[in-house]
Motif scaffolding. Structure first.
Motif, mmCIF file in Angstrom:
data_model
loop_
_atom_site.group_PDB
_atom_site.id
_atom_site.type_symbol
_atom_site.label_atom_id
_atom_site.label_comp_id
_atom_site.label_asym_id
_atom_site.label_seq_id
_atom_site.Cartn_x
_atom_site.Cartn_y
_atom_site.Cartn_z
ATOM 1 N N GLN A 1 5.338 3.197 -13.639
ATOM 2 C CA GLN A 1 5.513 1.925 -14.342
ATOM 3 C C GLN A 1 4.837 0.793 -13.574
ATOM 4 O O GLN A 1 4.155 -0.058 -14.162
ATOM 5 N N ALA A 2 5.027 0.779 -12.268
ATOM 6 C CA ALA A 2 4.441 -0.271 -11.436
ATOM 7 C C ALA A 2 2.912 -0.209 -11.490
ATOM 8 O O ALA A 2 2.254 -1.229 -11.648
ATOM 9 N N LYS A 3 2.341 1.002 -11.384
ATOM 10 C CA LYS A 3 0.881 1.134 -11.414
ATOM 11 C C LYS A 3 0.311 0.713 -12.760
ATOM 12 O O LYS A 3 -0.730 0.047 -12.821
ATOM 13 N N ALA A 4 0.979 1.105 -13.840
ATOM 14 C CA ALA A 4 0.504 0.709 -15.173
ATOM 15 C C ALA A 4 0.515 -0.811 -15.312
ATOM 16 O O ALA A 4 -0.419 -1.395 -15.862
ATOM 17 N N LEU A 5 1.545 -1.452 -14.790
ATOM 18 C CA LEU A 5 1.624 -2.908 -14.847
ATOM 19 C C LEU A 5 0.557 -3.546 -13.959
ATOM 20 O O LEU A 5 -0.104 -4.509 -14.362
ATOM 21 N N MET A 6 0.356 -3.002 -12.776
ATOM 22 C CA MET A 6 -0.635 -3.570 -11.841
ATOM 23 C C MET A 6 -2.044 -3.517 -12.409
ATOM 24 O O MET A 6 -2.865 -4.380 -12.118
ATOM 25 N N GLU A 7 -2.352 -2.530 -13.247
ATOM 26 C CA GLU A 7 -3.676 -2.429 -13.870
ATOM 27 C C GLU A 7 -3.918 -3.560 -14.864
ATOM 28 O O GLU A 7 -5.060 -3.906 -15.142
ATOM 29 N N THR A 8 -2.845 -4.145 -15.387
ATOM 30 C CA THR A 8 -2.977 -5.196 -16.405
ATOM 31 C C THR A 8 -2.889 -6.602 -15.823
ATOM 32 O O THR A 8 -2.999 -7.572 -16.566
ATOM 33 N N LEU A 9 -2.685 -6.699 -14.508
ATOM 34 C CA LEU A 9 -2.550 -8.013 -13.868
ATOM 35 C C LEU A 9 -3.800 -8.344 -13.071
ATOM 36 O O LEU A 9 -4.316 -7.519 -12.322
ATOM 37 N N ARG A 10 -4.264 -9.569 -13.224
ATOM 38 C CA ARG A 10 -5.495 -10.031 -12.597
ATOM 39 C C ARG A 10 -5.214 -10.528 -11.183
ATOM 40 O O ARG A 10 -4.255 -11.240 -10.934
ATOM 41 N N CYS A 11 -6.089 -10.155 -10.246
ATOM 42 C CA CYS A 11 -6.036 -10.727 -8.901
ATOM 43 C C CYS A 11 -6.487 -12.170 -9.008
ATOM 44 O O CYS A 11 -7.530 -12.465 -9.572
ATOM 45 N N LEU A 12 -5.707 -13.074 -8.467
ATOM 46 C CA LEU A 12 -5.973 -14.498 -8.631
ATOM 47 C C LEU A 12 -7.095 -15.011 -7.743
ATOM 48 O O LEU A 12 -7.614 -16.099 -7.971
ATOM 49 N N VAL A 13 -7.477 -14.258 -6.733
ATOM 50 C CA VAL A 13 -8.524 -14.713 -5.819
ATOM 51 C C VAL A 13 -9.789 -13.857 -5.888
ATOM 52 O O VAL A 13 -10.727 -14.099 -5.150
ATOM 53 N N CYS A 14 -9.817 -12.875 -6.775
ATOM 54 C CA CYS A 14 -10.966 -11.980 -6.890
ATOM 55 C C CYS A 14 -11.768 -12.300 -8.137
ATOM 56 O O CYS A 14 -11.334 -13.038 -8.991
ATOM 57 N N TYR B 1 0.804 -1.218 0.000
ATOM 58 C CA TYR B 1 0.000 0.000 0.000
ATOM 59 C C TYR B 1 0.842 1.275 0.000
ATOM 60 O O TYR B 1 0.314 2.356 0.150
ATOM 61 N N THR B 2 2.155 1.145 -0.166
ATOM 62 C CA THR B 2 3.058 2.288 -0.150
ATOM 63 C C THR B 2 3.655 2.496 -1.531
ATOM 64 O O THR B 2 4.122 1.548 -2.153
ATOM 65 N N GLN B 3 3.641 3.716 -1.999
ATOM 66 C CA GLN B 3 4.190 4.009 -3.318
ATOM 67 C C GLN B 3 5.714 4.035 -3.271
ATOM 68 O O GLN B 3 6.319 4.290 -2.222
ATOM 69 N N LEU B 4 6.307 3.800 -4.437
ATOM 70 C CA LEU B 4 7.766 3.881 -4.550
ATOM 71 C C LEU B 4 8.196 5.345 -4.504
ATOM 72 O O LEU B 4 7.461 6.225 -4.970
ATOM 73 N N PRO B 5 9.391 5.621 -3.978
ATOM 74 C CA PRO B 5 9.835 7.021 -3.900
ATOM 75 C C PRO B 5 10.055 7.658 -5.268
ATOM 76 O O PRO B 5 9.851 8.855 -5.444
ATOM 77 N N ASP B 6 10.477 6.866 -6.254
ATOM 78 C CA ASP B 6 10.711 7.372 -7.608
ATOM 79 C C ASP B 6 9.380 7.407 -8.368
ATOM 80 O O ASP B 6 8.772 6.368 -8.604
ATOM 81 N N PRO B 7 8.909 8.603 -8.775
ATOM 82 C CA PRO B 7 7.609 8.695 -9.445
ATOM 83 C C PRO B 7 7.551 7.924 -10.771
ATOM 84 O O PRO B 7 6.510 7.385 -11.125
#
Length: 135
Positions: free
Chosen positions: A40-53, A29-35
């Motif tokens: 990049q991480a947020k863009a990738l997380m939007e494309t990955l499916r939660c395996l239990v949801c 729940y904590t963002q990386l210090p480098d914007p």
């Protein structure tokens, strides 16, 4: 009392205890210090499916598993890996199901071909229906 009630109650109690009691990863729940890395991480997380949801991305899910996956993505991006490398690693670990955009292979070919085939079939049916009415 009904005999089936106890097994059902035990089953439901087990599902209620399914959440982990382990502490949450700091990067869940904590963002990386480098914007740039966080973007990049947020863009990738939007494309990955939660395996239990039910159809949520790991960016949108509050499940413990999604939090752990967010932490893994952020750790690997912070370590200098490119998003494509992180995606490949997650797909190797969890399978193609983890991504909303599965790669084309013999297993996923029906997912890619079926919409095109249904569209072609629909156009063919529409053409025959309209051709018959015009004559």
């Amino acid at each position: 009392m009904k005999r089936w009630l106890l097994p059902v109650a035990l089953l439901l109690a087990g599902a209620a205890q399914a959440d982990s009691t382990l502490p949450v990863s700091p990067l869940a729940y904590t963002q990386l210090p480098d914007p740039d890395q966080e973007a990049q991480a947020k863009a990738l997380m939007e494309t990955l499916r939660c395996l239990v949801c039910q159809g949520q991305s790991i960016a949108d899910s509050d499940a413990d598993m999604a939090g752990e996956m967010r932490a893994l993505v952020r750790q690997r991006i912070a370590a200098g890996e490119r998003p494509a490398q992180v995606r490949t690693w997650l797909m190797e670990r969890y399978g193609d199901y983890v991504t909303y955009d599965p790669p084309l292979s013999w297993i996923t070919a029906p997912l890619w071909i079926a919409p095109l085939a249904l569209l072609a079939l629909g156009l063919l049916i529409a053409r025959r229906l309209f051709k018959g009415k015009a004559a």
